[in-house]
Design a protein around this motif. Sequence first.
Motif, mmCIF file in Angstrom:
data_model
loop_
_atom_site.group_PDB
_atom_site.id
_atom_site.type_symbol
_atom_site.label_atom_id
_atom_site.label_comp_id
_atom_site.label_asym_id
_atom_site.label_seq_id
_atom_site.Cartn_x
_atom_site.Cartn_y
_atom_site.Cartn_z
ATOM 1 N N TRP A 173 0.949 -1.170 -0.018
ATOM 2 C CA TRP A 173 -0.055 -0.012 -0.051
ATOM 3 C C TRP A 173 0.737 1.100 0.148
ATOM 4 O O TRP A 173 0.266 2.418 -0.066
ATOM 5 C CB TRP A 173 -0.783 -0.094 1.317
ATOM 6 N N CYS A 174 2.121 1.005 -0.118
ATOM 7 C CA CYS A 174 2.874 2.116 -0.027
ATOM 8 C C CYS A 174 2.821 3.518 -1.030
ATOM 9 O O CYS A 174 2.397 3.304 -2.183
ATOM 10 C CB CYS A 174 4.509 1.760 -0.327
ATOM 11 N N ALA A 175 2.681 4.722 -0.267
ATOM 12 C CA ALA A 175 2.302 5.690 -1.100
ATOM 13 C C ALA A 175 3.331 6.574 -2.099
ATOM 14 O O ALA A 175 3.148 7.182 -2.849
ATOM 15 C CB ALA A 175 1.633 6.775 -0.113
ATOM 16 N N ASN A 176 4.701 5.911 -1.541
ATOM 17 C CA ASN A 176 5.874 6.419 -2.266
ATOM 18 C C ASN A 176 6.487 5.098 -2.692
ATOM 19 O O ASN A 176 7.879 4.958 -2.343
ATOM 20 C CB ASN A 176 6.746 6.957 -1.317
ATOM 21 N N PRO A 177 6.048 4.354 -3.523
ATOM 22 C CA PRO A 177 6.889 3.157 -4.396
ATOM 23 C C PRO A 177 8.073 3.532 -4.811
ATOM 24 O O PRO A 177 9.023 2.762 -4.903
ATOM 25 C CB PRO A 177 5.953 2.878 -5.317
ATOM 26 N N GLU A 178 8.270 4.789 -5.314
ATOM 27 C CA GLU A 178 9.781 5.224 -5.793
ATOM 28 C C GLU A 178 10.468 5.269 -4.904
ATOM 29 O O GLU A 178 11.806 5.284 -5.301
ATOM 30 C CB GLU A 178 9.491 6.512 -6.556
ATOM 31 N N SER A 179 10.510 5.017 -3.507
ATOM 32 C CA SER A 179 11.136 5.392 -2.571
ATOM 33 C C SER A 179 11.910 3.824 -2.275
ATOM 34 O O SER A 179 12.876 3.747 -1.326
ATOM 35 C CB SER A 179 10.534 5.867 -1.274
ATOM 36 N N GLN A 180 11.297 2.838 -2.559
ATOM 37 C CA GLN A 180 11.588 1.403 -1.897
ATOM 38 C C GLN A 180 12.847 0.950 -2.710
ATOM 39 O O GLN A 180 13.781 0.566 -1.836
ATOM 40 C CB GLN A 180 10.438 0.455 -2.472
ATOM 41 N N GLN A 181 13.130 1.039 -3.876
ATOM 42 C CA GLN A 181 14.592 0.844 -4.417
ATOM 43 C C GLN A 181 15.455 1.528 -4.160
ATOM 44 O O GLN A 181 15.472 3.108 -4.004
ATOM 45 C CB GLN A 181 14.371 0.559 -5.790
ATOM 46 N N PRO A 182 16.980 1.469 -3.597
ATOM 47 C CA PRO A 182 17.806 2.195 -3.079
ATOM 48 C C PRO A 182 18.697 2.955 -4.335
ATOM 49 O O PRO A 182 19.139 4.094 -3.973
ATOM 50 C CB PRO A 182 18.904 1.221 -2.392
ATOM 51 N N GLN A 183 18.356 2.352 -5.342
ATOM 52 C CA GLN A 183 19.190 3.167 -6.420
ATOM 53 C C GLN A 183 18.193 3.996 -7.496
ATOM 54 O O GLN A 183 16.987 3.965 -7.155
ATOM 55 C CB GLN A 183 19.818 2.160 -7.323
#
Length: 308
Positions: A39-49
Amino acid sequence: MEKNTATGMIFNMQKFSINDGPGIRTVVFFKGCPLKCSWCANPESQQPQREIIWDSQKCSSCHTCLKNCPHSAITTTENGIAIAPHRCSDSNSCASCQICIEKCPSRALKAEGDIKTVDEVMRIVLQDEPFYEESGGGVTLSGGEAAMQPDFALALLKALRKKRIHTAIETTGFTSPAVFANLLPYLDLLLFDIKHWDNQKHIEGTGVSNAVILKNMKTAIEQGKNVLPRLPVIPGYNNSLADAEGFVQHLHEAGARRVQLLPFHQFGENKYHLLGKKYAFAHTPALHPEDLAAFQQVFLQHGMEAFF
């Protein structure tokens, strides 16, 4: 003045925020998160690169990106294009060289994530120093998870402390006690997300255990830190009255006496489309405070302040 060249991967800096701690704040969004909440509202935050996102509404289907990608990481699909995620062992994966972005005539491609030094972040932060002073605001580290970049987070917090700027962190709490202990002295406020009280359900929903999260929260409270647990209430996952009882028990055990309830919303849905990811909650109605009256009442009945 000595330069602070410690670097981190940041994907956004949001000025004039009023929902991420007291007063007017600048929020620094760190890229990379150990939790993988659907449900993450910031999926662009999940990957470190760094990641390349594609906006189908702007795309003219000219395939200039595909022709110019030196790593053959872009392929055509029935829906448009797909960009292979970065993998060190895969020569046909995105290397974040951004050539496709430079060549795209429609501006349909964009990079999420940029390497910044502490000095570069501070230069932006200090532009609003008068607003922090007048409003009792400051800077909030968010993400993603700032503790995934502990050296950069610590260097930034120290720089903020030298300027006497109020510091806050929006955190999952999922980091080693040693890393947490290093950051804690430089934090004035911890906005502590709790996804589920039950360890197995926490693993199912986020991919990680909640044991170290609860341990770190308890440590911060025992050290007298200003800690605000925050509970994202997700339909079908943690929104039952039995879940409310479980949260109350575990929060009491950690020493918490208040909690902020965050009703589920779909604000981040479009980001999944830009990243080429499926959004698991596409057809799930958003929750509102009035939907959670009974849920909230469980906390209040146990003497715990619960607010939205």
